[in-house]
Scaffold this active site. Structure first.
Site, mmCIF file in Angstrom:
data_model
loop_
_atom_site.group_PDB
_atom_site.id
_atom_site.type_symbol
_atom_site.label_atom_id
_atom_site.label_comp_id
_atom_site.label_asym_id
_atom_site.label_seq_id
_atom_site.Cartn_x
_atom_site.Cartn_y
_atom_site.Cartn_z
ATOM 1 N N ASP A 52 16.855 7.307 5.443
ATOM 2 C CA ASP A 52 15.521 7.362 4.820
ATOM 3 C C ASP A 52 15.592 7.103 3.323
ATOM 4 O OD1 ASP A 52 14.018 7.834 7.026
ATOM 5 O OD2 ASP A 52 13.753 9.979 6.712
ATOM 6 N N TYR B 155 0.860 -1.189 0.000
ATOM 7 C CA TYR B 155 0.000 0.000 0.000
ATOM 8 C C TYR B 155 0.894 1.236 0.000
ATOM 9 C CZ TYR B 155 -3.775 3.214 0.792
ATOM 10 O OH TYR B 155 -4.688 4.216 0.609
ATOM 11 N N SER C 35 6.537 9.037 12.888
ATOM 12 C CA SER C 35 8.002 8.941 12.958
ATOM 13 C C SER C 35 8.556 9.438 14.299
ATOM 14 C CB SER C 35 8.635 9.807 11.872
ATOM 15 O OG SER C 35 8.322 9.290 10.636
ATOM 16 N N GLN D 40 12.346 14.831 11.168
ATOM 17 C CA GLN D 40 11.241 13.896 11.436
ATOM 18 C C GLN D 40 9.979 14.625 11.862
ATOM 19 O OE1 GLN D 40 11.698 10.515 10.434
ATOM 20 N NE2 GLN D 40 13.247 11.903 9.620
ATOM 21 N N GLU E 137 0.446 -36.757 27.868
ATOM 22 C CA GLU E 137 -0.520 -35.719 27.488
ATOM 23 C C GLU E 137 -1.908 -36.300 27.235
ATOM 24 O OE1 GLU E 137 1.071 -33.335 24.280
ATOM 25 O OE2 GLU E 137 2.391 -32.278 25.663
ATOM 26 N N ASN F 84 -3.502 5.864 6.226
ATOM 27 C CA ASN F 84 -4.275 6.581 7.256
ATOM 28 C C ASN F 84 -5.064 5.596 8.129
ATOM 29 O OD1 ASN F 84 -6.539 5.856 5.797
ATOM 30 N ND2 ASN F 84 -6.894 7.896 4.936
ATOM 31 N N HIS G 13 7.294 15.232 9.248
ATOM 32 C CA HIS G 13 6.486 14.121 8.726
ATOM 33 C C HIS G 13 5.029 14.218 9.169
ATOM 34 C CE1 HIS G 13 8.881 11.267 6.530
ATOM 35 N NE2 HIS G 13 9.841 11.284 7.436
ATOM 36 N N GLN H 17 -10.829 -0.149 0.856
ATOM 37 C CA GLN H 17 -11.240 -0.958 -0.304
ATOM 38 C C GLN H 17 -10.044 -1.609 -0.995
ATOM 39 O OE1 GLN H 17 -11.859 2.206 0.224
ATOM 40 N NE2 GLN H 17 -11.461 3.517 -1.523
ATOM 41 N N GLU I 105 12.421 4.751 17.200
ATOM 42 C CA GLU I 105 12.517 4.267 15.821
ATOM 43 C C GLU I 105 13.920 4.588 15.255
ATOM 44 O OE1 GLU I 105 10.163 6.529 13.080
ATOM 45 O OE2 GLU I 105 10.132 4.927 11.583
ATOM 46 N N HIS I 106 14.327 5.857 15.375
ATOM 47 C CA HIS I 106 15.658 6.265 14.912
ATOM 48 C C HIS I 106 16.440 6.840 16.089
ATOM 49 C CE1 HIS I 106 12.858 7.205 11.498
ATOM 50 N NE2 HIS I 106 13.696 6.413 10.889
ATOM 51 N N HIS J 287 -1.690 -40.408 19.257
ATOM 52 C CA HIS J 287 -0.317 -39.987 18.936
ATOM 53 C C HIS J 287 0.653 -41.139 19.224
ATOM 54 C CE1 HIS J 287 -2.029 -35.989 19.015
ATOM 55 N NE2 HIS J 287 -0.870 -35.424 18.737
HETATM 56 N N1 LIG Z 1 4.845 5.581 8.608
HETATM 57 C C1 LIG Z 1 5.213 5.911 7.392
HETATM 58 O O1 LIG Z 1 6.290 5.541 6.951
HETATM 59 C C2 LIG Z 1 4.295 6.715 6.533
HETATM 60 C C3 LIG Z 1 4.706 7.092 5.269
HETATM 61 C C4 LIG Z 1 3.811 7.805 4.478
HETATM 62 C C5 LIG Z 1 2.542 8.114 4.946
HETATM 63 N N2 LIG Z 1 2.191 7.732 6.180
HETATM 64 C C6 LIG Z 1 0.846 7.994 6.678
HETATM 65 O O2 LIG Z 1 -0.053 7.688 5.643
HETATM 66 C C7 LIG Z 1 -1.200 8.503 5.802
HETATM 67 C C8 LIG Z 1 -1.573 9.125 4.473
HETATM 68 O O3 LIG Z 1 -2.906 9.465 4.584
HETATM 69 P P1 LIG Z 1 -3.779 9.901 3.342
HETATM 70 O O4 LIG Z 1 -5.175 10.025 3.846
HETATM 71 O O5 LIG Z 1 -3.143 11.059 2.695
HETATM 72 O O6 LIG Z 1 -3.652 8.716 2.300
HETATM 73 P P2 LIG Z 1 -4.120 7.188 2.402
HETATM 74 O O7 LIG Z 1 -3.715 6.610 1.074
HETATM 75 O O8 LIG Z 1 -3.605 6.528 3.599
HETATM 76 O O9 LIG Z 1 -5.695 7.225 2.487
HETATM 77 C C9 LIG Z 1 -6.504 7.738 1.465
HETATM 78 C C10 LIG Z 1 -7.739 6.876 1.383
HETATM 79 O O10 LIG Z 1 -8.447 6.919 2.613
HETATM 80 C C11 LIG Z 1 -9.786 6.593 2.365
HETATM 81 N N3 LIG Z 1 -10.686 7.483 3.096
HETATM 82 C C12 LIG Z 1 -10.579 8.824 3.226
HETATM 83 N N4 LIG Z 1 -11.637 9.288 3.932
HETATM 84 C C13 LIG Z 1 -12.424 8.234 4.233
HETATM 85 C C14 LIG Z 1 -13.649 8.063 4.931
HETATM 86 N N5 LIG Z 1 -14.288 9.090 5.474
HETATM 87 N N6 LIG Z 1 -14.161 6.823 5.044
HETATM 88 C C15 LIG Z 1 -13.525 5.760 4.518
HETATM 89 N N7 LIG Z 1 -12.356 5.866 3.821
HETATM 90 C C16 LIG Z 1 -11.810 7.078 3.694
HETATM 91 C C17 LIG Z 1 -10.024 6.763 0.902
HETATM 92 O O11 LIG Z 1 -10.285 5.518 0.333
HETATM 93 C C18 LIG Z 1 -8.712 7.302 0.335
HETATM 94 O O12 LIG Z 1 -8.401 6.726 -0.906
HETATM 95 C C19 LIG Z 1 -0.899 9.513 6.874
HETATM 96 O O13 LIG Z 1 -1.543 9.099 8.044
HETATM 97 C C20 LIG Z 1 0.620 9.432 7.014
HETATM 98 O O14 LIG Z 1 1.086 9.738 8.315
HETATM 99 C C21 LIG Z 1 3.022 7.042 6.977
HETATM 100 N N1 LIG Z 2 11.425 8.675 8.165
HETATM 101 C C1 LIG Z 2 10.300 7.912 7.623
HETATM 102 C C2 LIG Z 2 10.075 6.675 8.485
HETATM 103 O O1 LIG Z 2 9.989 6.958 9.777
HETATM 104 C C3 LIG Z 2 10.497 7.413 6.237
HETATM 105 C C4 LIG Z 2 10.633 8.455 5.184
HETATM 106 C C5 LIG Z 2 10.219 8.402 3.907
HETATM 107 N N2 LIG Z 2 10.573 9.525 3.296
HETATM 108 C C6 LIG Z 2 11.205 10.274 4.158
HETATM 109 N N3 LIG Z 2 11.229 9.638 5.325
HETATM 110 ZN ZN LIG Z 3 11.782 10.601 7.129
#
Ligand SMILES: NC(=O)c1ccc[n+]([C@@H]2O[C@H](COP(=O)([O-])OP(=O)(O)OC[C@H]3O[C@@H](n4cnc5c(N)ncnc54)[C@H](O)[C@@H]3O)[C@@H](O)[C@H]2O)c1
Ligand SMILES: N[C@H](CO)Cc1c[nH]c[nH+]1
Ligand SMILES: [Zn+2]
Length: 425
Positions: free
Chosen positions: A353, A121, A229, A251, A407, A206, A254, A183, A319-320, A412
């Site tokens: 990263d 994803y 992060s 960080q 047992e 998300n 983010h 979905q 994490e880091h 067995h």
């Molecule tokens: N930990 C990591 O390395 C990392 C890296 C990148 C992004 N992230 C996280 O990813 C997330 C990105 O979020 P985003 O929303 O921009 O993209 P996303 O791709 O996670 O979610 C978008 C999707 O959420 C769904 N959605 C939105 N509103 C909805 C609702 N009301 N009901 C049901 N489904 C719904 C939709 O299907 C939409 O396509 C952030 O939380 C960010 O912190 C984490």
């Molecule tokens: N620091 C993030 C993970 O904690 C990963 C990332 C992607 N792009 C930049 N940073």
């Molecule tokens: Zn980063």
């Protein structure tokens, strides 16, 4: 950023987001709908949540070609070099099958097999990271996974971010679908007319994505539920305050919930870093996000000694971790809990990263106490191999049967004893 003298214990453990009841119910409904109505449901939710009507979900060759027009050629070369570094590092993690023998003719072993199919994803929105495509796809390829599928929500133009498409194409990923949210996770887990199911789902997203991954766990495996992060810098007075501040902010930009912490025995350094953070924040494009994160979760812990500072780091299990001290390698042996450890003044966190070669998918929320970052192993599974020779059976059958009867499992015991009927000498 606040400065605190360490008293008692400190922790990064935060309640893992489990969403509202409404969100949980919505995710269950979406998953059921996709199971029952396949592509029709994907189309409906893509219109509803992404505001775009798609007839087909698969990314086309034309979209890939367009992406290459949109991404600077120099950037393509940088992506290629980063990919090489990441591949070189992950090749070292490759696991092989092994066998052992005993004098009685027993052969035992462990057979390692790559997963058949995995789904990645890639989140939509502004946080679409091509670097995360590299970090997930390359270990899967090193493991030998044959089918790698990428899913990501379409943007307002009905396509995916160009850099994500280029990164995927550079690695040779051929199955990319424009579908996101719960979905997309349901489609990967249960399949639709267009998307064949996979065995394991990787990647952040998300709350809807996170809840859906939890919901389909069991039907398929999942990697982890990644939190915001975190960076912890462990520094002494030899470190440069401007460099520490820059790394803390790297960080913080983010996520509003990102955690940036400095741990140091030097109050003088603490005061200078505090000042630098304010100065550098002012010019950051993602200032609002970083400011909120620093206000809420940014801390400088001042300790009495370096030993106490190291104890704090181990309690945090970040994490880091960056070690910016006079002799960072000397401190390394005392660090017990951290997802990735960056040593010395030049190893700023973004080096990992993007480019060094290590993986940037790492345990958050204090879970580095008991878990590791993404490795090739996550894309493989192990089967035990057992060959018992006649001699081994003769020597041990009675013991095994006795254990079974301890047992209360008579069948067995009899299964082992049934071989007596062979009348082997
Ligand atoms: N930990 C990591 O390395 C990392 C890296 C990148 C992004 N992230 C996280 O990813 C997330 C990105 O979020 P985003 O929303 O921009 O993209 P996303 O791709 O996670 O979610 C978008 C999707 O959420 C769904 N959605 C939105 N509103 C909805 C609702 N009301 N009901 C049901 N489904 C719904 C939709 O299907 C939409 O396509 C952030 O939380 C960010 O912190 C984490
Ligand atoms: N620091 C993030 C993970 O904690 C990963 C990332 C992607 N792009 C930049 N940073
Ligand atoms: Zn980063």
């Amino acid at each position: 950023m606040k400065i605190e003298r360490v008293q008692g214990t400190v922790s990064l453990r935060r309640t893992i987001e489990s969403g509202t009841e409404e969100q949980r119910q919505a995710v269950k409904r979406i998953i059921d709908d996709v199971r029952n109505n396949g592509d029709g449901a994907l189309k409906k939710y893509t219109e509803m949540f992404d505001g775009i009507s798609l007839d087909t979900f698969a990314v086309t060759q034309e979209e890939i070609e367009e992406a290459y027009w949109l991404v600077d050629e120099n950037m393509v070369h940088i992506i290629r070099e980063a990919a090489q570094n990441i591949r070189e590092y992950h090749e070292r993690q490759r696991m092989t099958s092994w066998f052992m023998t005993r004098d009685d003719g027993t052969i035992l072993g462990q057979k390692v097999t790559p997963l058949d199919a995995v789904g990645l994803y890639v989140p939509g929105g502004t946080a679409a990271y091509p670097s995360s495509v590299l970090m997930n796809v390359i270990p899967a390829q090193v493991a030998g996974v044959k089918r790698i599928v990428i899913v990501s929500p379409p943007n307002e133009r009905g396509t995916l971010p160009a850099a994500v498409l280029v990164a995927a194409c550079e690695l040779g990923v051929q199955e990319i679908y424009k579908v996101g949210g719960a979905q997309a996770i349901a489609a990967l887990a249960y399949g639709t007319e267009t998307i064949e199911p996979v065995d394991k789902i990787f990647g952040p997203g998300n709350i809807y994505v996170a809840l859906a991954k939890r919901e389909v766990f069991g039907q398929v495996d999942i990697d982890m539920i990644a939190g915001p992060s975190e960076i912890v810098v462990l520094a002494d007075e030899t470190a440069k305050p401007n460099e520490i501040a820059a790394d803390l902010l790297s960080q913080a930009e983010h996520d509003e919930r990102a955690v940036s912490i400095l741990v140091t025995p030097s109050l003088q350094l603490a005061l200078k870093v505090e000042e630098e953070v304010e100065k550098q924040l002012a010019t950051l494009p993602r200032k609002e996000i970083a400011q909120k994160a620093m206000n809420e979760y940014g801390v400088i812990y001042v300790t009495d000694t370096m030993k106490q500072a190291i104890d704090v780091v181990n309690e945090l299990a970040p994490e880091h971790l960056e070690v910016m001290t006079a002799e960072p390698f000397e401190i390394l042996s005392d660090i017990r809990h951290a997802g990735a450890i960056f040593l010395g003044p030049y190893s700023s966190e973004p080096v990992g990263d993007y480019f060094a070669g290590t993986n940037h998918v790492l345990p958050t929320n204090g879970t580095a106490r008991f878990s590791s970052g993404l490795t090739v192993e996550a894309f493989m599974k192990k089967s035990s191999i057992i060959f018992y020779s006649q001699q081994a059976w003769q020597q041990h059958a009675a013991k095994i049967a006795a254990f079974a009867r301890l047992e209360g499992l008579e069948a067995h015991a009899r299964a082992v004893e049934e071989r007596l009927k062979r009348g082997d000498k």
